[in-house]
Design a protein around this motif. Structure first.
Motif, short mmCIF file in Angstrom:
data_model
loop_
_atom_site.label_atom_id
_atom_site.label_comp_id
_atom_site.label_asym_id
_atom_site.label_seq_id
_atom_site.Cartn_x
_atom_site.Cartn_y
_atom_site.Cartn_z
N PRO A 164 0.80 -1.23 0.00
CA PRO A 164 0.00 0.00 0.00
C PRO A 164 0.83 1.28 0.00
O PRO A 164 0.43 2.28 -0.60
CB PRO A 164 -0.83 -0.13 1.29
N ALA A 165 2.00 1.26 0.66
CA ALA A 165 2.83 2.46 0.74
C ALA A 165 3.39 2.86 -0.62
O ALA A 165 3.82 4.01 -0.80
CB ALA A 165 3.97 2.24 1.72
N GLN A 166 3.38 1.94 -1.57
CA GLN A 166 3.86 2.22 -2.92
C GLN A 166 2.95 3.21 -3.65
O GLN A 166 3.38 3.93 -4.55
CB GLN A 166 3.93 0.91 -3.69
N LEU A 173 -8.48 2.38 -6.89
CA LEU A 173 -9.38 1.56 -7.69
C LEU A 173 -8.67 0.27 -8.06
O LEU A 173 -7.62 0.30 -8.70
CB LEU A 173 -9.81 2.30 -8.97
N VAL A 174 -9.22 -0.86 -7.63
CA VAL A 174 -8.70 -2.17 -8.02
C VAL A 174 -9.65 -2.74 -9.05
O VAL A 174 -10.87 -2.84 -8.80
CB VAL A 174 -8.59 -3.12 -6.80
N VAL A 175 -9.12 -3.12 -10.20
CA VAL A 175 -9.95 -3.63 -11.29
C VAL A 175 -9.71 -5.13 -11.43
O VAL A 175 -8.62 -5.56 -11.80
CB VAL A 175 -9.63 -2.91 -12.61
N GLU A 186 -7.83 -6.78 -0.56
CA GLU A 186 -7.78 -7.05 0.88
C GLU A 186 -6.55 -6.41 1.51
O GLU A 186 -6.63 -5.81 2.60
CB GLU A 186 -7.77 -8.56 1.15
N ASP A 187 -5.40 -6.50 0.85
CA ASP A 187 -4.17 -5.93 1.38
C ASP A 187 -4.32 -4.43 1.60
O ASP A 187 -3.93 -3.89 2.65
CB ASP A 187 -3.03 -6.21 0.39
N LEU A 188 -4.92 -3.75 0.64
CA LEU A 188 -5.13 -2.31 0.75
C LEU A 188 -6.19 -2.00 1.82
O LEU A 188 -6.04 -1.06 2.60
CB LEU A 188 -5.57 -1.76 -0.60
N HIS A 189 -7.23 -2.78 1.85
CA HIS A 189 -8.31 -2.59 2.82
C HIS A 189 -7.80 -2.74 4.25
O HIS A 189 -8.11 -1.93 5.13
CB HIS A 189 -9.41 -3.61 2.52
N LEU A 190 -7.00 -3.77 4.49
CA LEU A 190 -6.46 -4.00 5.83
C LEU A 190 -5.49 -2.89 6.25
O LEU A 190 -5.29 -2.65 7.45
CB LEU A 190 -5.75 -5.35 5.90
N ALA A 191 -4.90 -2.22 5.25
CA ALA A 191 -3.98 -1.12 5.54
C ALA A 191 -4.72 0.19 5.78
O ALA A 191 -4.10 1.24 6.00
CB ALA A 191 -2.98 -0.95 4.40
N GLY A 192 -6.05 0.15 5.72
CA GLY A 192 -6.85 1.33 5.98
C GLY A 192 -7.07 2.21 4.77
O GLY A 192 -7.57 3.34 4.93
N GLY A 263 -16.77 -0.94 4.45
CA GLY A 263 -16.48 0.31 3.78
C GLY A 263 -15.89 0.22 2.39
O GLY A 263 -15.72 1.26 1.72
N MET A 264 -15.55 -0.97 1.91
CA MET A 264 -15.07 -1.10 0.54
C MET A 264 -16.24 -0.86 -0.41
O MET A 264 -17.35 -1.31 -0.17
CB MET A 264 -14.46 -2.48 0.29
N GLU A 265 -15.99 -0.12 -1.48
CA GLU A 265 -17.04 0.17 -2.46
C GLU A 265 -16.96 -0.82 -3.61
O GLU A 265 -15.93 -0.91 -4.31
CB GLU A 265 -16.88 1.60 -2.99
N LEU A 266 -18.03 -1.58 -3.84
CA LEU A 266 -18.06 -2.59 -4.90
C LEU A 266 -18.89 -2.13 -6.08
O LEU A 266 -19.96 -1.53 -5.91
CB LEU A 266 -18.64 -3.90 -4.35
#
Length: 427
Positions: A164-166, A173-175, A186-192, A263-266
């Motif tokens: 995520p720090a990258q 947006l993950v496609v 999930e990795d990004l979501h868990l990182a807030g 809170g993730m937008e699908l």
């Protein structure tokens, strides 16, 4: 190593787990060969995986020839560094005759001669037989619409994503929601991070069901031994997207509906960009329902197996959705949503344009039976469902490599004793 000759009985193109497995079995049979690797041996496991990557199948399925998992957590899931350490041990054990940093530019029949010419960035070689073990994931897929995104939006393919720090601050947006897309989301979501996920029709499966890992149940049901010729979809199964699940933190389901509650937008399938607005198909509910049907269908097959064998196992029950979209949203403003980066997770395409042989279908995919093509002496190894589910994985490539080694030996590639002695003396 530097090649001591330009002709080999067998040339293996690709130095990943498939090419090294092939080398192992050829060495057992005394067949001289050369492995040609574009980068470094088992390179893709170091370079094309994000930092938190882990296996999605349990460690006990890591079963390369002569190099099975020997750790103390067979039902766990190795993380990236552990996988690479394990693979480094495999390289050391095989000690393949290999050249690295050499690109194969063309493989073709050498005129009327009963051999192949292999043109590379380090010169030309000839071989009696060739094994293409370069995998089937060559060209990262990024749609043309990516060119229309504003220049200040950072874009990565899943092969380039690390952590995520990258990514710059802001929403992501993950496609795509196959294995990579779901795990990166999930990795990004868990990182807030605020995540918008454009879904597709990827299936999912449970991590654990009725007291065991689903992989353990499927192994007992002999699913992993089923050849592609007996699968209900036949060769069509090779087009299937991998089920999303994770081995992270000891293993768990990936439930996009639960992410939505958090809170993730699908959204449904992304189809285009109109000015500042992303466009989506109104099929989010359909995509989620499809994934859950596959999830429950696999579990139902396990229920049937347990009942037929009279196995004492904890009770199970169908998954019930924990969230439903209240409406289908077909547009999303880039600026209004605060999206500053995009991670494309829509897969790879094969690229065998460098193989000059009449063995491909209209989609550029090799036509073969268990890796054996209609071109005598030309083989493929390490492709998804080449023979079984495990063909492109640590669990099944050894079986395929041994089969092809036998086919190669039967075709007369064994080095005569006199030639073997000459090579040993030259070394």
């Amino acid at each position: 190593m530097s090649p001591k000759t330009t002709h080999y009985s067998v040339i293996i193109v690709g130095g990943g787990q498939s090419g090294l497995s092939m080398s192992h079995f050829l060495q057992q049979r005394g067949i001289d060969h050369l492995v040609i690797e574009k980068r470094t041996l088992v390179h893709s496991w170091r370079s094309q995986r994000w930092d938190s990557f882990c296996l999605v199948t349990p460690n006990w399925q890591c079963n390369l020839p002569g190099w099975s998992y020997q750790g103390d957590d067979p039902h766990g899931f190795m993380v990236k560094d552990q996988i690479n350490d394990w693979l480094a041990g495999f390289v050391e054990q095989v000690q393949p005759p290999a050249i690295e940093g050499v690109t194969v530019e063309k493989v073709s029949r050498a005129g009327d001669a009963d051999q192949f010419t292999v043109q590379t960035s380090a010169g030309s070689f000839t071989a009696g037989q060739v094994v293409v073990a370069s995998g089937g994931y060559h060209k990262p897929v990024v749609p043309r619409m990516a060119e229309k995104l504003p220049m200040d939006i950072v874009q990565y393919h899943s092969a380039q994503y690390r952590n995520p720090a990258q990514l710059p601050e802001g929403a992501v947006l993950v496609v795509g929601c196959g294995q990579s897309g779901a795990q990166i989301a999930e990795d990004l979501h868990l990182a807030g991070r605020k995540v918008y996920l454009a879904t597709g029709n990827a299936p999912r499966c449970a991590r654990f069901y009725r007291g065991k890992d689903v992989v353990d149940w499927l192994a007992e049901m002999n699913y992993y031994d089923m050849p592609v010729t007996q699968h209900p979809l036949r060769e069509g199964v090779r087009d299937n997207t991998n089920h999303y699940v994770t081995g992270r933190d000891g293993g768990r389901d990936i439930d996009l509906r639960r992410f939505a509650l958090e809170g993730m937008e699908l959204y449904g399938l992304m189809t285009g960009l109109d000015g500042d607005e992303l466009e989506f198909q109104p099929n989010l509910r359909e995509n989620l329902d499809h994934a859950d049907r596959i999830f429950n269908g696999i579990n139902a097959s396990i229920d049937k197996f347990i009942a037929s064998r009279g196995i004492d196992a904890p009770p199970g029950e169908p998954y019930v959705p924990v969230w439903q979209p209240d409406r289908e949203r077909t547009r999303l403003g880039l600026r209004a949503s605060g999206i500053t980066s995009v991670v494309w997770c829509i897969g790879f395409l094969p690229d065998f344009g460098w193989v000059d042989a009449p063995v491909f279908n209209g989609r550029g995919e090799p036509v073969h039976l268990r890796g054996v093509t209609g071109q005598p002496g030309l083989y493929f190894l390490g492709l998804p469902w080449l023979h079984t589910w495990g063909s492109g994985r640590f669990s099944g490539v050894a079986r395929d490599a041994e089969f092809l080694a036998e086919a190669i030996a039967s075709a007369g590639a064994i080095v005569p004793p006199v030639e073997r002695a000459r090579q040993a003396h030259a070394a």
